[in-house]
Design a protein around this motif. Sequence first.
Motif, PDB file in Angstrom:
ATOM      1  N   GLU A 162      49.696  45.038  40.090  1.00 23.60           N
ATOM      2  CA  GLU A 162      49.005  43.775  39.852  1.00 23.60           C
ATOM      3  C   GLU A 162      49.896  42.641  40.331  1.00 23.60           C
ATOM      4  OE1 GLU A 162      46.127  44.114  38.097  1.00 23.60           O
ATOM      5  OE2 GLU A 162      45.560  42.009  37.952  1.00 23.60           O
ATOM      6  N   PHE A 177      37.226  37.777  36.141  1.00 25.08           N
ATOM      7  CA  PHE A 177      38.394  36.929  35.848  1.00 25.08           C
ATOM      8  C   PHE A 177      38.892  36.138  37.037  1.00 25.08           C
ATOM      9  CE2 PHE A 177      40.679  40.588  37.548  1.00 25.08           C
ATOM     10  CZ  PHE A 177      39.892  41.651  37.126  1.00 25.08           C
ATOM     11  N   VAL A 178      38.206  36.229  38.176  1.00 25.10           N
ATOM     12  CA  VAL A 178      38.595  35.403  39.328  1.00 25.10           C
ATOM     13  C   VAL A 178      37.356  34.707  39.904  1.00 25.10           C
ATOM     14  CG1 VAL A 178      40.724  36.539  40.062  1.00 25.10           C
ATOM     15  CG2 VAL A 178      38.512  37.517  40.727  1.00 25.10           C
ATOM     16  N   PHE A 185      34.647  39.809  40.397  1.00 18.93           N
ATOM     17  CA  PHE A 185      35.438  40.266  39.251  1.00 18.93           C
ATOM     18  C   PHE A 185      35.383  39.124  38.247  1.00 18.93           C
ATOM     19  CE2 PHE A 185      37.339  42.135  43.068  1.00 18.93           C
ATOM     20  CZ  PHE A 185      37.332  43.482  42.768  1.00 18.93           C
ATOM     21  N   GLN A 197      48.681  40.237  33.296  1.00 14.32           N
ATOM     22  CA  GLN A 197      48.487  38.813  33.640  1.00 14.32           C
ATOM     23  C   GLN A 197      48.410  37.987  32.365  1.00 14.32           C
ATOM     24  OE1 GLN A 197      45.208  37.596  36.097  1.00 14.32           O
ATOM     25  NE2 GLN A 197      45.148  39.510  37.266  1.00 14.32           N
ATOM     26  N   GLN A 223      34.520  50.076  34.486  1.00 20.55           N
ATOM     27  CA  GLN A 223      35.779  50.685  34.065  1.00 20.55           C
ATOM     28  C   GLN A 223      35.550  51.488  32.792  1.00 20.55           C
ATOM     29  OE1 GLN A 223      38.724  47.642  33.707  1.00 20.55           O
ATOM     30  NE2 GLN A 223      38.514  47.000  35.827  1.00 20.55           N
ATOM     31  N   PHE A 267      45.813  39.621  42.196  1.00 22.90           N
ATOM     32  CA  PHE A 267      45.295  40.773  42.952  1.00 22.90           C
ATOM     33  C   PHE A 267      45.705  42.053  42.250  1.00 22.90           C
ATOM     34  CE2 PHE A 267      49.402  39.592  44.739  1.00 22.90           C
ATOM     35  CZ  PHE A 267      50.102  40.781  44.739  1.00 22.90           C
ATOM     36  N   GLY A 268      44.969  43.105  42.525  1.00 19.54           N
ATOM     37  CA  GLY A 268      45.297  44.416  41.970  1.00 19.54           C
ATOM     38  C   GLY A 268      44.993  45.486  42.996  1.00 19.54           C
ATOM     39  N   SER A 327      45.573  44.381  34.867  1.00 21.06           N
ATOM     40  CA  SER A 327      45.287  42.952  34.697  1.00 21.06           C
ATOM     41  C   SER A 327      45.692  42.383  33.328  1.00 21.06           C
ATOM     42  CB  SER A 327      43.813  42.669  34.993  1.00 21.06           C
ATOM     43  OG  SER A 327      43.494  43.087  36.304  1.00 21.06           O
ATOM     44  N   GLY A 356      41.386  44.532  44.694  1.00 23.27           N
ATOM     45  CA  GLY A 356      40.593  43.345  44.414  1.00 23.27           C
ATOM     46  C   GLY A 356      41.513  42.144  44.258  1.00 23.27           C
ATOM     47  N   SER A 357      40.923  40.953  44.402  1.00 23.97           N
ATOM     48  CA  SER A 357      41.755  39.746  44.328  1.00 23.97           C
ATOM     49  C   SER A 357      40.882  38.516  44.085  1.00 23.97           C
ATOM     50  CB  SER A 357      42.520  39.565  45.648  1.00 23.97           C
ATOM     51  OG  SER A 357      41.587  39.330  46.696  1.00 23.97           O
ATOM     52  N   GLY A 358      41.525  37.397  43.932  1.00 19.47           N
ATOM     53  CA  GLY A 358      40.761  36.159  43.797  1.00 19.47           C
ATOM     54  C   GLY A 358      41.597  35.053  43.180  1.00 19.47           C
ATOM     55  N   HIS A 405      43.172  48.859  33.581  1.00 20.37           N
ATOM     56  CA  HIS A 405      43.753  48.208  34.755  1.00 20.37           C
ATOM     57  C   HIS A 405      45.041  47.478  34.324  1.00 20.37           C
ATOM     58  CE1 HIS A 405      40.859  44.499  33.989  1.00 20.37           C
ATOM     59  NE2 HIS A 405      41.477  44.901  32.898  1.00 20.37           N
ATOM     60  N   ARG A 436      41.206  55.799  33.284  1.00 26.46           N
ATOM     61  CA  ARG A 436      39.747  55.641  33.302  1.00 26.46           C
ATOM     62  C   ARG A 436      39.073  56.996  33.236  1.00 26.46           C
ATOM     63  NH1 ARG A 436      38.669  51.119  38.022  1.00 26.46           N
ATOM     64  NH2 ARG A 436      40.304  49.729  37.248  1.00 26.46           N
ATOM     65  N   GLN A 470      48.411  51.299  39.273  1.00 25.84           N
ATOM     66  CA  GLN A 470      48.014  50.065  39.965  1.00 25.84           C
ATOM     67  C   GLN A 470      49.238  49.169  40.121  1.00 25.84           C
ATOM     68  OE1 GLN A 470      44.844  48.168  37.731  1.00 25.84           O
ATOM     69  NE2 GLN A 470      43.311  49.162  39.007  1.00 25.84           N
TER      70      GLN A 470
HETATM   71  N1  DAH Z   1      41.650  44.862  37.788  1.00 26.57           N
HETATM   72  C1  DAH Z   1      40.731  45.154  38.848  1.00 26.57           C
HETATM   73  C2  DAH Z   1      40.338  46.621  38.819  1.00 26.57           C
HETATM   74  O1  DAH Z   1      41.085  47.400  38.311  1.00 26.57           O
HETATM   75  C3  DAH Z   1      41.332  44.852  40.183  1.00 26.57           C
HETATM   76  C4  DAH Z   1      41.545  43.389  40.369  1.00 26.57           C
HETATM   77  C5  DAH Z   1      40.566  42.622  40.957  1.00 26.57           C
HETATM   78  C6  DAH Z   1      42.710  42.799  39.976  1.00 26.57           C
HETATM   79  C7  DAH Z   1      40.736  41.280  41.155  1.00 26.57           C
HETATM   80  C8  DAH Z   1      42.899  41.426  40.159  1.00 26.57           C
HETATM   81  C9  DAH Z   1      41.889  40.678  40.766  1.00 26.57           C
HETATM   82  O2  DAH Z   1      44.021  40.827  39.797  1.00 26.57           O
HETATM   83  O3  DAH Z   1      42.104  39.358  40.963  1.00 26.57           O
HETATM   84  O4  DAH Z   1      39.321  46.970  39.328  1.00 26.57           O
END
Ligand code: DAH
Length: 349
Positions: free
Chosen positions: A218, A258-259, A256, A182, A160, A318-319, A179, A294-296, A177, A203, A216
């Motif tokens: 989130e 954070f997940v 990622f 969160q 990023q 997720f995002g 995130s 992305g997610s997790g 992002h 970015r 995005q």
């Molecule tokens: N923030 C990430 C990005 O911009 C995308 C993302 C991935 C968000 C995983 C999430 C996550 O909340 O769990 O590339």
Amino acid sequence: MSAQELIASLDALGTELDVELQPLVDEQSIRAAQARYLGKTGKVSAVMKELGRLPPAERPLVGAAVNRVKQGIEDQVTRKLAELTDAAARLDLARVVDVTLPGRPVAGGHLHLLTQVRLEAIAIFAELGFVVAEGPQIETDWHTFEALAIPKDHPARDMQDTFYISSRNDEILLRTHTSPVQIRTMLTTTPPIRIIAPGIVYRRDDDATHSPMFTQIEGLVVDEGISFADLKGVLLHFVKRFFQRDLAIRLRPSYFPFVEPGAEIDMQCSFCVDLPSGKGCRLCKGTRWIEIGGSGMVDPEVFGHVKIDAEKYTGFAFGMGLERMAMLRHGVTDIKFYYEGDIRFLEQF
Ligand code: DAH
């Protein structure tokens, strides 16, 4: 002629002019009439020539009458000309304001495609009990990276490329992002948490599918007993509702910071899902799947940063890119179209 007779004939001129002026409808003929009375060889001058023949004592009386009649004629002409302009103006008004004409249609605007898509996404998640959360676009390094388990030397920072606000101090930046919302939410809310955070991010990136500014959305859910199955259920529901058809999703293991575990979200390519060939299309580059985000499961390390008990709570996040979602639904081929403000593009949606 006696003084009396002269005065009487002078007074008669006023009435005579009145009759002459009556039928006239243009300035030229009114001026001509005026000259016939007040001009050098005009009717008033003719009377004045008689003045010399009167005894001197009577002259001032007739002289005064001449002046009065001259002034009266000037006034008559001025009045008549004013009447003429009034009538013309009334005619003009009547022509411009025809109150019986149907109104001109007002060109109505509408919401920008990205706004429409954002509101729709919010509505779909709202049905599932999500509420909208917001955060600043100018963020701290801590909210954007550190608290999300991306320390300064972490290789994930390269994913990023960041715009910093000041070159001297890289603690303040444009969020890369959504995130960090969160983090802000978890810092101020005790679970259960169920938020959706749509917003603009930045970015250093620029090509047909990337713009230095984009949107995005989130999502974050934190509660007791939240599992990966909940994540998949929510995402599947969203994709089906948003694209209004029965598309499958696929959670592909990915990383990622954070997940844990983390996954990329793929959905079936909405453009070639009906084609029997199995070959896919240009949009999905022949793979029949398209990545949408992305997610997790929230990493316990992140819970540690925001003082949420990781023994008690679990969560998923997720995002997704909104431009990408709109692109997939409407076949938009270049991300720049969204921002150029070209009415020919905008009015299609
Ligand atoms: N923030 C990430 C990005 O911009 C995308 C993302 C991935 C968000 C995983 C999430 C996550 O909340 O769990 O590339």
